[in-house]
Structures are given as C-alpha cells and as structure tokens.
Write a protein that holds these residues in place. Structure first.
Motif, PDB file in Angstrom:
ATOM      1  N   LEU A 297       3.747 -44.963 -65.546  1.00  0.00           N
ATOM      2  CA  LEU A 297       4.296 -45.248 -64.228  1.00  0.00           C
ATOM      3  C   LEU A 297       4.910 -44.014 -63.580  1.00  0.00           C
ATOM      4  N   GLU A 298       5.532 -43.167 -64.389  1.00  0.00           N
ATOM      5  CA  GLU A 298       6.273 -42.035 -63.834  1.00  0.00           C
ATOM      6  C   GLU A 298       5.465 -40.744 -63.759  1.00  0.00           C
ATOM      7  N   ASP A 299       4.460 -40.596 -64.584  1.00  0.00           N
ATOM      8  CA  ASP A 299       3.643 -39.380 -64.582  1.00  0.00           C
ATOM      9  C   ASP A 299       2.464 -39.582 -63.632  1.00  0.00           C
ATOM     10  N   PRO A 300       2.441 -38.888 -62.487  1.00  0.00           N
ATOM     11  CA  PRO A 300       1.385 -39.133 -61.492  1.00  0.00           C
ATOM     12  C   PRO A 300      -0.012 -38.758 -61.963  1.00  0.00           C
ATOM     13  N   SER A 301      -0.120 -38.005 -63.044  1.00  0.00           N
ATOM     14  CA  SER A 301      -1.451 -37.606 -63.514  1.00  0.00           C
ATOM     15  C   SER A 301      -2.301 -38.812 -63.894  1.00  0.00           C
ATOM     16  N   PHE A 302      -1.671 -39.878 -64.378  1.00  0.00           N
ATOM     17  CA  PHE A 302      -2.444 -41.065 -64.760  1.00  0.00           C
ATOM     18  C   PHE A 302      -3.028 -41.757 -63.535  1.00  0.00           C
ATOM     19  N   ALA A 303      -2.218 -41.888 -62.486  1.00  0.00           N
ATOM     20  CA  ALA A 303      -2.728 -42.496 -61.253  1.00  0.00           C
ATOM     21  C   ALA A 303      -3.811 -41.630 -60.631  1.00  0.00           C
ATOM     22  N   HIS A 304      -3.641 -40.307 -60.684  1.00  0.00           N
ATOM     23  CA  HIS A 304      -4.651 -39.413 -60.118  1.00  0.00           C
ATOM     24  C   HIS A 304      -5.959 -39.516 -60.886  1.00  0.00           C
ATOM     25  N   ALA A 305      -5.869 -39.554 -62.218  1.00  0.00           N
ATOM     26  CA  ALA A 305      -7.088 -39.655 -63.034  1.00  0.00           C
ATOM     27  C   ALA A 305      -7.770 -41.001 -62.804  1.00  0.00           C
ATOM     28  N   ALA A 306      -6.985 -42.069 -62.709  1.00  0.00           N
ATOM     29  CA  ALA A 306      -7.575 -43.383 -62.459  1.00  0.00           C
ATOM     30  C   ALA A 306      -8.250 -43.428 -61.087  1.00  0.00           C
ATOM     31  N   ALA A 307      -7.638 -42.800 -60.101  1.00  0.00           N
ATOM     32  CA  ALA A 307      -8.244 -42.750 -58.765  1.00  0.00           C
ATOM     33  C   ALA A 307      -9.540 -41.951 -58.789  1.00  0.00           C
ATOM     34  N   ARG A 308      -9.563 -40.884 -59.579  1.00  0.00           N
ATOM     35  CA  ARG A 308     -10.775 -40.065 -59.686  1.00  0.00           C
ATOM     36  C   ARG A 308     -11.929 -40.871 -60.276  1.00  0.00           C
TER      37      ARG A 308
ATOM     38  N   GLY B 101     -10.594 -54.734 -74.139  1.00  0.00           N
ATOM     39  CA  GLY B 101     -11.873 -55.392 -73.890  1.00  0.00           C
ATOM     40  C   GLY B 101     -12.618 -54.775 -72.719  1.00  0.00           C
ATOM     41  N   ALA B 102     -13.949 -54.839 -72.771  1.00  0.00           N
ATOM     42  CA  ALA B 102     -14.773 -54.153 -71.772  1.00  0.00           C
ATOM     43  C   ALA B 102     -14.506 -54.662 -70.363  1.00  0.00           C
ATOM     44  N   GLY B 103     -14.444 -55.986 -70.180  1.00  0.00           N
ATOM     45  CA  GLY B 103     -14.249 -56.512 -68.840  1.00  0.00           C
ATOM     46  C   GLY B 103     -12.922 -56.103 -68.241  1.00  0.00           C
ATOM     47  N   THR B 104     -11.853 -56.199 -69.032  1.00  0.00           N
ATOM     48  CA  THR B 104     -10.526 -55.801 -68.554  1.00  0.00           C
ATOM     49  C   THR B 104     -10.489 -54.306 -68.266  1.00  0.00           C
ATOM     50  N   PHE B 105     -11.014 -53.516 -69.189  1.00  0.00           N
ATOM     51  CA  PHE B 105     -11.027 -52.058 -69.065  1.00  0.00           C
ATOM     52  C   PHE B 105     -11.763 -51.618 -67.803  1.00  0.00           C
ATOM     53  N   LEU B 106     -12.965 -52.157 -67.584  1.00  0.00           N
ATOM     54  CA  LEU B 106     -13.775 -51.728 -66.446  1.00  0.00           C
ATOM     55  C   LEU B 106     -13.203 -52.229 -65.125  1.00  0.00           C
ATOM     56  N   THR B 107     -12.616 -53.415 -65.131  1.00  0.00           N
ATOM     57  CA  THR B 107     -12.010 -53.917 -63.896  1.00  0.00           C
ATOM     58  C   THR B 107     -10.805 -53.067 -63.509  1.00  0.00           C
ATOM     59  N   ALA B 108     -10.025 -52.632 -64.499  1.00  0.00           N
ATOM     60  CA  ALA B 108      -8.906 -51.739 -64.214  1.00  0.00           C
ATOM     61  C   ALA B 108      -9.408 -50.406 -63.658  1.00  0.00           C
ATOM     62  N   LEU B 109     -10.487 -49.862 -64.237  1.00  0.00           N
ATOM     63  CA  LEU B 109     -11.056 -48.620 -63.710  1.00  0.00           C
ATOM     64  C   LEU B 109     -11.543 -48.816 -62.279  1.00  0.00           C
ATOM     65  N   ALA B 110     -12.181 -49.947 -62.004  1.00  0.00           N
ATOM     66  CA  ALA B 110     -12.726 -50.201 -60.669  1.00  0.00           C
ATOM     67  C   ALA B 110     -11.628 -50.248 -59.616  1.00  0.00           C
ATOM     68  N   HIS B 111     -10.404 -50.612 -60.028  1.00  0.00           N
ATOM     69  CA  HIS B 111      -9.293 -50.669 -59.083  1.00  0.00           C
ATOM     70  C   HIS B 111      -8.385 -49.443 -59.168  1.00  0.00           C
ATOM     71  N   GLY B 112      -8.737 -48.477 -60.018  1.00  0.00           N
ATOM     72  CA  GLY B 112      -7.938 -47.256 -60.121  1.00  0.00           C
ATOM     73  C   GLY B 112      -6.556 -47.479 -60.688  1.00  0.00           C
ATOM     74  N   VAL B 113      -6.435 -48.392 -61.673  1.00  0.00           N
ATOM     75  CA  VAL B 113      -5.131 -48.744 -62.239  1.00  0.00           C
ATOM     76  C   VAL B 113      -4.948 -48.055 -63.593  1.00  0.00           C
ATOM     77  N   PRO B 114      -3.892 -47.276 -63.781  1.00  0.00           N
ATOM     78  CA  PRO B 114      -3.608 -46.668 -65.089  1.00  0.00           C
ATOM     79  C   PRO B 114      -3.420 -47.742 -66.156  1.00  0.00           C
ATOM     80  N   GLN B 115      -3.735 -47.383 -67.408  1.00  0.00           N
ATOM     81  CA  GLN B 115      -3.785 -48.390 -68.467  1.00  0.00           C
ATOM     82  C   GLN B 115      -2.959 -47.994 -69.685  1.00  0.00           C
ATOM     83  N   VAL B 116      -2.406 -48.999 -70.341  1.00  0.00           N
ATOM     84  CA  VAL B 116      -1.821 -48.866 -71.675  1.00  0.00           C
ATOM     85  C   VAL B 116      -2.638 -49.791 -72.568  1.00  0.00           C
TER      86      VAL B 116
END
Length: 257
Positions: A194-205, A136-151
C-alpha cells in the motif's frame, strides 16, 4: 500489435507446439511460439452487495481464498484466523469473501473487516488498492487486469507457488508460504504494497500490457494458421513422427481491438 517472426515449429510433443501468454511478461521461458491473448474477467451472473459497487472513504482491500479452491479442495491451507487479525489495526476497509464455515472458525471480526460469501472480483477490484489471495489463476489474472497490487499466500495447488513467484519478480506482488505466515508478516506485506508506489506502478504496467493484447476472438486467425502449419503432412501414406521438423510457421500480425 505486430508479432516477431515465429521460430521454426518444434517436433511433435505432448506439451504442444505453441503457448498462449496471459500476459507475456510474466510467462515462463519456453522454446515454442507465443501467442499473446488478453484475460477477460468473468465471474458469471451475480449481484454486488450494497456499498461495494463504488469508491470508499478509506483504502479498500480484498481478501479472498478463492471459490474454486474452497469447492474443489475443501479446506484452507493458510490459517483463516491469521487474516483478519493481520489487518485489524490498519486504516483500511477489508472485504473478505469468507463462507459460513470459515466464519464459524473465527471470533468476532474487526470493525474494519466486512465478510461476504461471494462478490464478483471483476466488480470489487475496481475500487481496491490491494488484494490478499491464495494464488489461483482466476483471482491472479483478474487482479492483473485491474492493475491491483497483490499479496499472495499460495495454496498447495501445484501451479500457485510458481505463479506467485513470477508476480513477485515482476514487482506486482509480495508472497509468503502459508506455513511461514503470521499475522505480523501478513500485516507488513500489506502495509508495504500500500505504501510503496512501485507495486502500483508495476501493476499498472502489466495492466497496460494486457490491454494491448488481443481479445480471445482476435487470435482465432493466428491459431488457424498455426494449426495449419503444424498439421501432420501425409505423403505416400506416411506422416510426420517425433523428431521430424515441420514447415516454418508463418509470420503473423496480431491486431488489438
């Protein structure tokens, strides 16, 4: 931030003459001017349940199927039973936003899963290492705003699958259609983000990109100029019609606070 010159306005169209991007790097390709704007998470007044307003001793994961989806559609496309099973043997704390009806369909929850009916995502995600959700848009965008990787296990809403695919292409998420979801597949995706840092880096970007765009109030002058540039001209009792080019849209400066 300074924007490039706007392209010439397009002819009148039922889909509009410009688009608001949140954020631009994940937006679909369009031929109209873009106006970047920051998503501002808002969950309304609510109380954060005890123990969820700060860091935890283990990695914390949010699991949610979305309040709007539950209220409007009234059912879950992904099997709720698969979700706790997938994370039961992981060394993580899972906060699952499941209502009473969803909990009735489950047996006892694993010790590492805590069920709450509602918790403001804008508060919970500050302490989360990942989120599992429906797209959902609200969940998706809120996760992006906090830099949280998503499944993302996208629900059947028409926009959720394209949104999940854009997130996957940007490196901030992994996604799986609900009809192909199994506990093993979900566990593998969670473990990987959780284990691949590329997801956290991309979310932070992406989070940094969003913080560099203006708040909604900051784009009002831009919208006013765009509206004025696309306002139908009236000359000798006539007006623009479909296929008529309008004046060149202005070059704008959008300054982030």
């Amino acid at each position: 931030m300074a924007e490039q010159d706007w392209p010439a306005p397009v002819p009148w169209s039922p889909v509009g003459q410009w688009t608001l991007d949140v954020p631009t790097s994940l937006a679909l390709p369009v031929s109209v001017p873009r106006v970047p704007v920051r998503h501002v998470p808002y969950n309304g007044p609510a109380r954060v349940p005890g123990g969820l307003d700060g860091p935890t001793g283990r990695l914390r994961i949010c699991l949610t199927l979305g309040v709007s989806f539950r209220e409007v559609v009234g059912e879950d496309q992904a099997s709720v039973g698969e979700l706790p099973e997938a994370v039961a043997d992981l060394d993580v704390e899972v906060v699952a936003t499941l209502n009473a009806e969803q909990l009735d369909a489950l047996g006892p929850l694993p010790p590492n899963v805590r069920a709450v009916d509602f918790v403001p995502l804008s508060e919970l995600l500050q302490s989360c290492a990942a989120i599992i959700h429906h797209g959902g848009a609200g969940t998706f965008l809120t996760a992006l705003a906090h830099g949280v990787p998503q499944v993302v296990v996208p629900s059947r809403m028409w926009c959720n699958t394209p949104r999940a695919e854009r997130a996957r292409a940007a490196g901030v998420a992994l996604t799986c259609p609900p009809e192909r979801l199994t506990a093993g597949r979900l566990r593998a995706m969670v473990t990987r983000v959780l284990e691949d840092p590329s997801f956290a880096h991309a979310a932070a970007r992406v989070r940094t990109e969003m913080l560099g765009t203006p708040m909604p109030a900051g784009i009002l002058p831009v919208l006013e100029r765009l509206v004025d540039a696309h306002r139908p001209l009236r000359r000798s009792g006539t007006r623009h019609t479909v296929g008529t080019r309008r004046p060149q849209a202005p070059t704008v400066e959008v300054t982030s606070p």
